[in-house]
Design an enzyme around this catalytic site. Structure first.
Site, mmCIF file in Angstrom:
data_model
loop_
_atom_site.group_PDB
_atom_site.id
_atom_site.type_symbol
_atom_site.label_atom_id
_atom_site.label_comp_id
_atom_site.label_asym_id
_atom_site.label_seq_id
_atom_site.Cartn_x
_atom_site.Cartn_y
_atom_site.Cartn_z
ATOM 1 N N LYS A 172 0.836 -1.210 0.000
ATOM 2 C CA LYS A 172 0.000 0.000 0.000
ATOM 3 C C LYS A 172 0.863 1.250 0.000
ATOM 4 O O LYS A 172 1.863 1.318 0.720
ATOM 5 C CB LYS A 172 -0.928 0.002 1.212
ATOM 6 C CG LYS A 172 -1.973 1.121 1.165
ATOM 7 C CD LYS A 172 -3.176 0.819 2.041
ATOM 8 C CE LYS A 172 -2.955 1.158 3.490
ATOM 9 N NZ LYS A 172 -4.086 0.701 4.321
ATOM 10 N N LYS A 174 0.922 5.500 0.426
ATOM 11 C CA LYS A 174 0.227 6.690 0.899
ATOM 12 C C LYS A 174 0.288 7.757 -0.184
ATOM 13 O O LYS A 174 1.376 8.036 -0.731
ATOM 14 C CB LYS A 174 0.896 7.196 2.178
ATOM 15 C CG LYS A 174 0.814 6.208 3.336
ATOM 16 C CD LYS A 174 -0.610 6.072 3.833
ATOM 17 C CE LYS A 174 -0.693 5.121 5.024
ATOM 18 N NZ LYS A 174 -2.026 5.098 5.634
ATOM 19 N N ASP A 203 -3.810 5.009 -0.353
ATOM 20 C CA ASP A 203 -4.498 5.506 0.848
ATOM 21 C C ASP A 203 -4.336 7.023 0.932
ATOM 22 O O ASP A 203 -3.217 7.529 1.035
ATOM 23 C CB ASP A 203 -3.884 4.834 2.086
ATOM 24 C CG ASP A 203 -4.683 5.110 3.354
ATOM 25 O OD1 ASP A 203 -5.638 5.912 3.299
ATOM 26 O OD2 ASP A 203 -4.347 4.508 4.400
ATOM 27 N N ASN A 205 -6.005 8.926 3.257
ATOM 28 C CA ASN A 205 -6.237 9.348 4.640
ATOM 29 C C ASN A 205 -7.162 10.566 4.738
ATOM 30 O O ASN A 205 -6.918 11.496 5.515
ATOM 31 C CB ASN A 205 -4.914 9.590 5.373
ATOM 32 C CG ASN A 205 -4.182 8.281 5.652
ATOM 33 O OD1 ASN A 205 -3.342 7.849 4.858
ATOM 34 N ND2 ASN A 205 -4.520 7.612 6.745
ATOM 35 N N GLU A 229 -8.213 4.269 -0.605
ATOM 36 C CA GLU A 229 -8.672 4.224 0.787
ATOM 37 C C GLU A 229 -8.927 5.634 1.307
ATOM 38 O O GLU A 229 -8.121 6.536 1.078
ATOM 39 C CB GLU A 229 -7.575 3.528 1.601
ATOM 40 C CG GLU A 229 -7.930 3.274 3.050
ATOM 41 C CD GLU A 229 -6.890 2.338 3.685
ATOM 42 O OE1 GLU A 229 -6.432 1.393 3.004
ATOM 43 O OE2 GLU A 229 -6.528 2.576 4.848
ATOM 44 N N GLU A 255 -11.467 2.603 8.912
ATOM 45 C CA GLU A 255 -10.572 2.670 10.076
ATOM 46 C C GLU A 255 -10.941 3.791 11.032
ATOM 47 O O GLU A 255 -10.536 3.769 12.184
ATOM 48 C CB GLU A 255 -9.114 2.824 9.612
ATOM 49 C CG GLU A 255 -8.808 4.164 8.964
ATOM 50 C CD GLU A 255 -7.333 4.291 8.575
ATOM 51 O OE1 GLU A 255 -6.944 3.666 7.577
ATOM 52 O OE2 GLU A 255 -6.594 4.994 9.263
ATOM 53 N N HIS A 305 -8.271 -2.808 9.325
ATOM 54 C CA HIS A 305 -7.197 -1.823 9.529
ATOM 55 C C HIS A 305 -6.323 -2.296 10.684
ATOM 56 O O HIS A 305 -6.759 -3.038 11.551
ATOM 57 C CB HIS A 305 -7.813 -0.465 9.868
ATOM 58 C CG HIS A 305 -6.805 0.571 10.226
ATOM 59 N ND1 HIS A 305 -6.678 1.083 11.508
ATOM 60 C CD2 HIS A 305 -5.866 1.186 9.476
ATOM 61 C CE1 HIS A 305 -5.718 1.980 11.515
ATOM 62 N NE2 HIS A 305 -5.197 2.067 10.302
ATOM 63 N N GLU A 327 -3.910 -6.165 6.610
ATOM 64 C CA GLU A 327 -2.769 -5.251 6.570
ATOM 65 C C GLU A 327 -1.662 -5.729 7.514
ATOM 66 O O GLU A 327 -1.933 -6.391 8.511
ATOM 67 C CB GLU A 327 -3.268 -3.862 7.014
ATOM 68 C CG GLU A 327 -2.250 -2.752 6.869
ATOM 69 C CD GLU A 327 -2.880 -1.364 7.062
ATOM 70 O OE1 GLU A 327 -3.964 -1.268 7.677
ATOM 71 O OE2 GLU A 327 -2.265 -0.384 6.597
HETATM 72 MG MG MG Z 1 -5.595 3.893 6.107
#
Ligand code: MG
Length: 370
Positions: A172, A174, A203, A205, A229, A255, A305, A327
């Site tokens: 994954k 970010k 992701d 966030n 995500e 999450e 998560h 994960e």
């Molecule tokens: Mg996340």
């Protein structure tokens, strides 16, 4: 078996290379505020939450465990987990001022400790108590190669190492940085380095607005991404629903959701494809199971998560039929008596009795010193 004492625990473990960042958070340590629940049989159950290791916040969680819930637990049989969860949920005065947030992190830690006791007393790992099987395949995907504060060359070489040496077939990244072109460059570079057969998740966030998510999110399709995500703000059901209708790449989230009813709203709206409950943000294993059942009813995969650093979730994945992928982040592995084990990209079913959160001697010494 009766509960005799609740002992507070706060553990702060350093993260990889001393500091990581995503689009929204920066941290140097992972926090594990929680509780050891002692009993008259000598069994001790452990349960932790997962935080960014802010001491004042972690103390609030531990205070909630000890003072808001603790008096309702003393003298009770910890094996009556579901009944105790209902009792705490209905009778704790703290619910008048907070039905989510710290209240739920605290109840989550307690619930994990109670299930830990139930499994330890039965002499089996939690997954077995819950009816799971060690034959089940639970794949691990690794997030610890893709942090946003690391330069592109580091991300590429870390992801290659995870695949070539670690045996992972999914990683994954970010994204959600200030420049969307840079986000796309990172994803493209990793896709090129790993080839077409390795799965890549992204992701954000919660960083994007809806138009940003539509614009950049739709371009991720070019790189065959498994999911985006938390593309927009965590609680926005309608925004995620509109995005899911607009772009081809599936949406993952959960999450930051505190209750099974939050999940119901997202799932019912069609605003999520990969459901990501976190046992430490929900009120524990009891509520996690409700979410996983709900997701299964809608044919949605559950990919938890890693707020517990996978120590409890691995048990839940070996048990619940909606879970086949989990994960992995290694930040608590040096602090647990039986850290999660991954071989060739798959979790190995834990053998030790309990729910997997028993701290090792080093952790207990650290906690006692603090
Ligand atoms: Mg996340």
């Amino acid at each position: 078996m009766k509960i005799t004492q609740l002992e507070p625990i706060i553990l702060h473990a350093p993260v990889t290379r001393g500091g990581i960042a995503d689009s929204t958070h920066k941290l140097s340590h992972w926090g594990a505020p929680g509780v050891a629940i002692h009993t008259d049989t000598g069994h001790v159950g452990y349960g932790f939450s997962g935080t960014h290791a802010h001491l004042a916040t972690d103390r609030l969680i531990v205070d909630c465990i000890l003072h808001s819930f603790g008096p309702l637990l003393l003298g009770e049989d910890p094996r009556e987990v579901l009944a105790l969860w209902e009792k705490l949920h209905k009778q704790a005065e703290i619910y008048w001022v907070g039905r989510a947030g710290i209240t739920h992190l605290a109840l989550g830690a307690i619930d994990i400790a109670l299930w830990d006791l139930k499994a330890k007393e039965a002499g089996v790992p939690l997954w077995k108590l819950l009816g799971g099987s060690a034959q089940k395949k639970v794949e691990a995907y690794n997030t610890d190669g893709g942090w946003l504060n690391w330069p592109l060359e580091t991300v590429v070489s870390d992801c290659k190492r995870l695949v070539e040496e670690g045996g992972y077939r999914a990683v994954k990244l970010k994204i959600g940085g200030p420049n969307p072109r840079e986000d796309l460059r990172r994803v493209e570079a990793v896709r090129q380095a790993l080839g077409p057969d390795i799965r890549i998740m992204t992701d954000v966030n919660g960083r994007w607005t809806l138009p940003q998510a539509i614009q950049t999110g739709s371009r991720l399709q070019d790189f065959d991404i498994v999911w985006i995500e938390e593309p927009i703000y965590f609680d926005d059901v309608e925004g995620h629903r509109r995005l899911a209708e607009t772009i081809a790449t599936p949406i993952a989230l959960g999450e930051q959701l505190y209750t099974a009813s939050h999940f119901r709203d997202f799932i019912h709206a069609g605003a999520v494809h990969y459901v990501q409950p976190d046992v430490v943000r929900l009120a524990g294993i009891t509520e996690f199971w409700q979410v996983a059942d709900l997701a299964r009813c809608y044919s949605l995969p559950v990919v938890p998560h890693v707020g517990d650093m996978c120590q409890v979730h691995q048990h839940l994945c070996f048990a619940h039929p909606a879970c086949a992928l989990l994960e992995y982040i290694p930040w608590l592995r040096d602090w647990m008596e039986t850290p999660a084990k991954i071989v060739d990209g798959y979790y190995v079913a834990p053998e030790a009795p309990g729910a997997g959160m028993t701290p090792n001697r080093r952790a207990l010494e650290e906690i006692n010193r603090a």
